[in-house]
Structures are given as structure tokens and as C-alpha cells.
Scaffold this motif. Structure first.
Motif, PDB file in Angstrom:
ATOM      1  N   ASP A   1       0.823  -1.215   0.000  1.00 41.39           N
ATOM      2  CA  ASP A   1       0.000   0.000   0.000  1.00 41.39           C
ATOM      3  C   ASP A   1       0.856   1.263   0.000  1.00 41.39           C
ATOM      4  O   ASP A   1       1.800   1.389   0.794  1.00 41.39           O
ATOM      5  CB  ASP A   1      -0.890   0.043   1.262  1.00 41.39           C
ATOM      6  CG  ASP A   1      -1.979  -0.999   1.205  1.00 41.39           C
ATOM      7  OD1 ASP A   1      -2.627  -1.124   0.157  1.00 41.39           O
ATOM      8  OD2 ASP A   1      -2.181  -1.691   2.228  1.00 41.39           O
TER       9      ASP A   1
ATOM     10  N   GLY B   1      -3.909   6.589   3.183  1.00 38.36           N
ATOM     11  CA  GLY B   1      -3.592   6.206   1.803  1.00 38.36           C
ATOM     12  C   GLY B   1      -3.034   7.400   1.043  1.00 38.36           C
ATOM     13  O   GLY B   1      -3.497   8.527   1.220  1.00 38.36           O
TER      14      GLY B   1
ATOM     15  N   VAL C   1      -9.938   7.317   1.955  1.00 34.01           N
ATOM     16  CA  VAL C   1      -8.706   6.543   1.821  1.00 34.01           C
ATOM     17  C   VAL C   1      -8.528   5.762   3.127  1.00 34.01           C
ATOM     18  O   VAL C   1      -9.118   6.128   4.150  1.00 34.01           O
ATOM     19  CB  VAL C   1      -7.470   7.453   1.565  1.00 34.01           C
ATOM     20  CG1 VAL C   1      -7.504   8.052   0.176  1.00 34.01           C
ATOM     21  CG2 VAL C   1      -7.352   8.552   2.619  1.00 34.01           C
TER      22      VAL C   1
END
Ligand SMILES: Cc1cc2nc3c(=O)[nH]c(=O)nc-3n(C[C@H](O)[C@H](O)[C@H](O)COP(=O)(O)OP(=O)(O)OC[C@H]3O[C@@H](n4cnc5c(N)ncnc54)[C@H](O)[C@@H]3O)c2cc1C
Ligand code: FES
Length: 509
Positions: free
Chosen positions: A35, A50, A95
């Protein structure tokens, strides 16, 4: 979002980053496993979310941190650093968020945090039962989505006379039309979203009337539907020129997915196209048709494209940019008639055309509001809370004229992000909130590889200050009146555009 193994994905954040390298207010992109993750520091607090915007994957580390939020550099969406929530459109999805800890002078990113649901906007007792939204576009969709995010438990009925569920309308003149994006990019949400969220989306359903006293709408088939709160978000429709040939099958306007599909189908057998109107939509269509290898002629009465909004310098640049890509301009002229093979201009020229697209402006769809007796002012008049003159009836998007706190006047704009944000504010206020709509207007437009971002609102200016080099695609233009910056247009100056937005927000505060 997953990292790309062929790229430098920054540090492994599970190993920690020295707190000394991360100054107060700084952000850093790295990764946690596969990620892409952003760490940010505010005072002695460290956040990890994110790293890619959920709108079109903008790099959040290149955006701007404001309080405990981060704004995306590309189209100014805003995410909470604490929860990952998409607090401002155009991003609508959160996110992911990670827990962090400071250990031995390093901030270490730990496991993913569970999503934090938003607090309900209203107590169950005060909450309205039935909310009806007229319009399945930017504002209508953003309102419905926000109502459920705010944990509205009553019914939501969304009525749209379109035959497609809400779509990413800006894409219809850009990547989808050019062939760069597949059709599954176009819907704002998958079809099952509406049933899952308990949103009763009724397509091909037109609303014929509103009885604001009886709290009832009348549908096109004569049936009635009651509401406790109503949102009008009927948007706009393309202006159709009244010249011979406008109703020929190869002559199109562009607003809906069906319009776009029809242009794409026609483009498959088109060698030459005429675009009427050097508007943002007209020029984006020209660029998309060029990407399909079609010869494109743009006909418009203006001296320069986009001059009224962007000024002469940027207008000239946009013209050159399109000419470099092979577009032919016929400016200072208008189409007088269209037949099956050609467009005859009022100046006397004829242009062969297998496809004609008219991008000559839009007209807000006000008939419903007018008939219902709502206060009007070149649009539907709303107060700072987006409520119309009829209590319980709200309006948002292209139809709404709202009190702009910066200019002190009422304004109406036709921008995607404004419509979505108004939908979000209207959702909160329909649930009993009292949030003023005070967002600074923002829009973007894309011409080939050149994005133009515009923040603020300037219907006229007495000074235009150009910083940087327009031809080199590195510039910010400030539109001023009496020394005050009303708006900033920029090319590849994303941080500056975001900072201008914040400065304009503070001005109104
Ligand atoms: C091709 C294209 C590209 C664009 N690109 C950009 C861009 O790059 N950047 C930008 O800022 N803006 C862009 N815009 C403008 C932007 O899309 C609009 O400002 C925005 O969609 C307005 O949102 P809205 O909700 O007010 O209206 P819309 O999105 O138009 O939605 C209106 C909805 O109301 C429905 N409706 C209307 N009347 C009725 C009725 N009587 N009964 C039932 N349903 C009804 C319609 O079917 C539709 O679903 C673009 C527009 C187009 C057409
Ligand atoms: S990519 Fe982030 S707002 Fe569009």
C-alpha cells in the motif's frame, strides 16, 4: 492503492521515519507492504493515510495540509488525516487510515485502523423521514451519498429523467470521449450501490410539478410522492441553436452518457467534424475527437477561445495548443445552416462535416422551480444554507444562485465540484444542520496533456497579473479587481492553486 514495484515507492514506513526528517506540517509518501501510504505531522501528532486520492489517483503528498486535513493537488478534494474520510468532493470515497506510534525518535506506521463512521447529523427524533432528490447528477448524487454517510435512516428517493445512473460527467468530454477511458470508469458508483445504500433511484422518471405547501411532487405519469425535505438539483441542458439542420442525425449536443455514446458511435465513421462553440466543452470535445484521428474545425463568434473567463493571454495559448494538435479555428464566424454533408458559415465558408457537435453553452433547468413559485433570480435563489424560499425545499448545483461570502453578491456557477459540494452541504442541512455553503468555487478543464485549474470567481477584472510562463505551461494568472484577487487560473502550479484557495477562504472567514 497498491504501489508499483517498478517505481521508487519511498521508505518502508513500518520501519519508521525519523521524526527529525518530518518537520511540523510536512508530508512524506512511502509504503506499508503493497500500500502507498502518506505520513503527515501536525505538531506532535503523526497521521498515516492512503497516499492516492480516490478521485483520479492524485498524489496527496504533493497536496496541501490544512489543519488535520490534506487537499489533493489535482482537483482540490480534501481528506481527513485522522480518519481518511473524503470530507470534500470531488473525491467521494475515503482513503485507508493506519495507526502510528513514535518509538525511539521514529514515527512508525502500524496496522490499518477500522473505518470511523461519521456522527449522525440529527437526533433520530428530529430527523426527517422522507427525502426526495430531483436530479441524478453531481449535486443529487453527492447529496444522497452524504445523507447515508451522515447516517440518515429515513427514505431517500432520487428521481432522474436520465436513463443512466449518475455518471462522472466531466469524463464525457475528456477520457471517455477520446477513447482513453473504458465505459466502466463513467458511473459514479456500481449499480448495486443504490440498493445496498437504500437509495431508491428511479431512472427515466421526470418530475412535472412540486406542491411546496402539500410537500408533494407530481411525476410525469401523474402519480404523487410526498416528502419531508426536497432537494432540487435539475442541472442544465445544452442550448440548441435555431438554425436549419440542427435536428439532423449527425448533429449532437453533449450532456448525458447517451449523448456521449451517440457521438462515439458517429465518430467511428467520421473523417471531418465541426464543433460549434469554443467553450470549455466544445474545446474538450475537439481534443477528444483529434485523439480519435478526426479532422476538427471549431467555429465560434469569439475573437479568442475562452477569453471571457480566462483572459486574452490564456485564450491565445489555448488556441495555439489546439492548433498544434491539428485543430482548425474559424473565429469571428457562426454556423448559419447544416446539411447532411456540410456546415455553411454566416461568413460564407462551407466546412465538410460527417459529425457536428454544438457546445454553445447550457441553460439551467428552472421550469420546475418557476412553476412551484420559488423565488428566482437568474437561477433558483437559495440562502447561505442552500434552502429556497419554500421551507424544506433546497436547491444545489447548476440551478442554484447562492450568497457568495467573498463578493457579497449572489452567484451561480456551472462547475462539477461546486455542484457536488453544494449537494453535500444541502444533505447536512436537510437533516437539521446549519452549515453555510462558503466553499471557494473551483473547476478544472483538460486540453490534451494540459490541465487548467481555476479557483475563485471573477465575472470581470481590472487587472490580470501573470506569474510564470504560459507557453512553458508553468503559470498562475491572478484576476484582480481593486487590488483584490478574485480568481486564480493555473497550469502545473497545483500548490499555488491550493494556497490561493485557502487564502480566499480566510478572506471570507
Ligand atoms: C461533457 C461535460 C463536461 C464537463 N466537464 C466539467 C469539468 O471538467 N469541470 C467542471 O467543473 N465542470 C464540468 N462540467 C459541468 C458539470 O458537469 C456540471 O456543472 C454539473 O454536472 C452540475 O451538476 P448538477 O447536479 O447541478 O446537474 P447535472 O449533473 O446536470 O444533473 C441534473 C440531473 O437532473 C435531472 N433532471 C433535470 N430535470 C429533471 C426533472 N424535471 N425530472 C427528473 N430529473 C430531472 C437530469 O436528468 C440529471 O440527472 C461538464 C459538463 C459536461 C456536460
Ligand atoms: S485526483 Fe484528487 S481531486 Fe481529482
Amino acid at each position: 492503492m497498491s504501489v508499483d514495484p517498478s517505481q521508487d515507492n519511498g521508505p518502508d514506513l513500518t520501519q519508521g521515519v525519523s521524526t527529525e526528517t518530518l518537520a511540523d506540517g510536512a508530508m512524506l509518501a512511502g509504503h506499508v507492504g503493497d500500500d502507498a501510504v502518506l505520513v503527515a505531522r501536525r505538531g506532535n501528532e503523526y497521521f498515516a493515510i492512503g497516499a492516492e486520492c480516490t478521485h483520479y489517483h492524485g498524489p496527496l503528498a504533493e497536496g496541501l495540509m490544512v489543519g488535520d486535513t490534506v487537499r489533493c493537488p489535482w482537483h482540490h478534494a480534501c481528506f481527513s488525516l485522522r480518519t481518511g474520510e473524503a470530507v470534500r468532493a470531488p473525491a467521494l470515497s475515503p482513503v485507508a487510515c493506519w495507526r502510528t506510534e513514535v518509538r525511539e525518535g521514529k514515527v512508525v506506521v502500524l496496522e490499518k485502523a477500522a473505518p470511523t463512521p461519521k456522527a449522525p447529523a440529527a437526533s433520530a427524533a428530529a430527523a426527517p423521514g422522507k427525502i426526495v432528490i430531483v436530479g441524478g447528477g453531481a449535486a443529487g448524487f453527492a447529496a444522497a451519498e452524504m445523507l447515508r454517510r451522515l447516517r440518515h435512516e429515513g427514505s431517500i428517493v432520487m428521481l432522474s429523467d436520465d436513463d443512466a445512473p449518475p455518471v462522472d460527467r466531466p469524463n464525457l468530454s475528456k477520457d471517455y470521449l477520446s477513447g482513453a477511458a473504458p465505459e466502466d470508469w463513467v458511473p459514479l458508483r456500481a449499480d448495486d450501490f443504490y440498493a445496498e445504500q437504500g437509495i431508491d433511484l428511479r431512472l427515466k422518471t421526470s418530475v412535472a410539478g412540486i406542491d411546496a405547501r402539500a410537500h408533494e411532487v407530481t411525476l410525469g405519469d401523474g402519480s404523487k410522492l410526498g416528502y419531508d425535505r426536497l432537494l432540487l438539483a435539475t442541472g442544465a441542458e445544452p442550448v440548441r441553436l435555431s438554425i436549419p439542420g440542427m435536428d439532423l442525425p449527425h448533429v449532437h449536443t453533449l450532456r448525458t452518457l447517451a449523448d456521449c455514446r451517440a457521438i462515439i458511435a458517429r465518430a467511428a465513421t467520421t473523417r471531418r467534424a465541426v464543433v460549434m462553440g469554443a467553450s470549455f466543452i466544445g474545446l474538450e470535445v475537439a481534443a477528444s475527437l483529434r485523439a480519435r484521428g478526426i479532422e476538427v474545425h471549431v467555429v465560434a463568434p469569439d475573437k479568442r477561445p475562452l477569453e471571457r473567463v480566462l483572459g486574452p493571454e490564456l485564450g491565445d495559448f489555448v488556441r495555439r495548443l489546439h492548433e498544434e494538435h491539428g485543430v482548425f479555428f474559424h473565429l469571428g464566424d457562426t454556423a448559419g445552416a447544416i446539411d447532411a454533408r456540410q456546415v455553411t458559415l454566416n461568413g460564407g465558408d462551407t466546412l465538410a462535416a460527417d459529425l457536428v457537435v454544438a457546445g454553445v453553452g447550457v441553460r439551467p433547468r428552472l421550469a420546475l422551480a418557476e412553476k412551484a413559485g420559488l423565488a428566482m433570480d437568474r437561477g433558483v435563489s437559495v440562502d447561505a444554507y442552500l434552502e429556497t424560499s419554500a421551507p424544506g425545499v433546497f436547491a444545489a448545483g447548476d440551478i442554484a444562485r447562492w450568497p457568495d461570502p467573498r463578493s457579497g453578491t449572489a452567484i451561480r456557477v456551472e462547475h462539477w465540484v461546486v455542484a457536488q459540494r453544494q449537494g453535500q452541504t444541502a444533505a447536512l442541512n436537510m437533516l437539521g444542520g446549519r452549515e453555510k455553503f462558503d466553499a471557494v468555487p473551483f473547476f478544472w478543464s483538460q486540453h490534451y496533456d494540459v490541465p487548467i485549474n481555476y479557483v475563485g470567481h471573477a465575472e470581470g477584472w481590472d487587472e490580470l497579473v501573470i506569474d510564470g510562463d504560459i507557453a512553458a505551461r508553468d503559470c498562475a494568472l491572478r484576476y484582480k479587481r481593486n487590488g483584490r484577487v478574485l480568481a486564480v487560473a493555473s497550469i502545473y502550479r497545483d500548490a499555488e492553486s491550493l494556497m490561493a484557495e485557502v487564502a480566499m477562504e480566510l478572506e471570507a472567514a
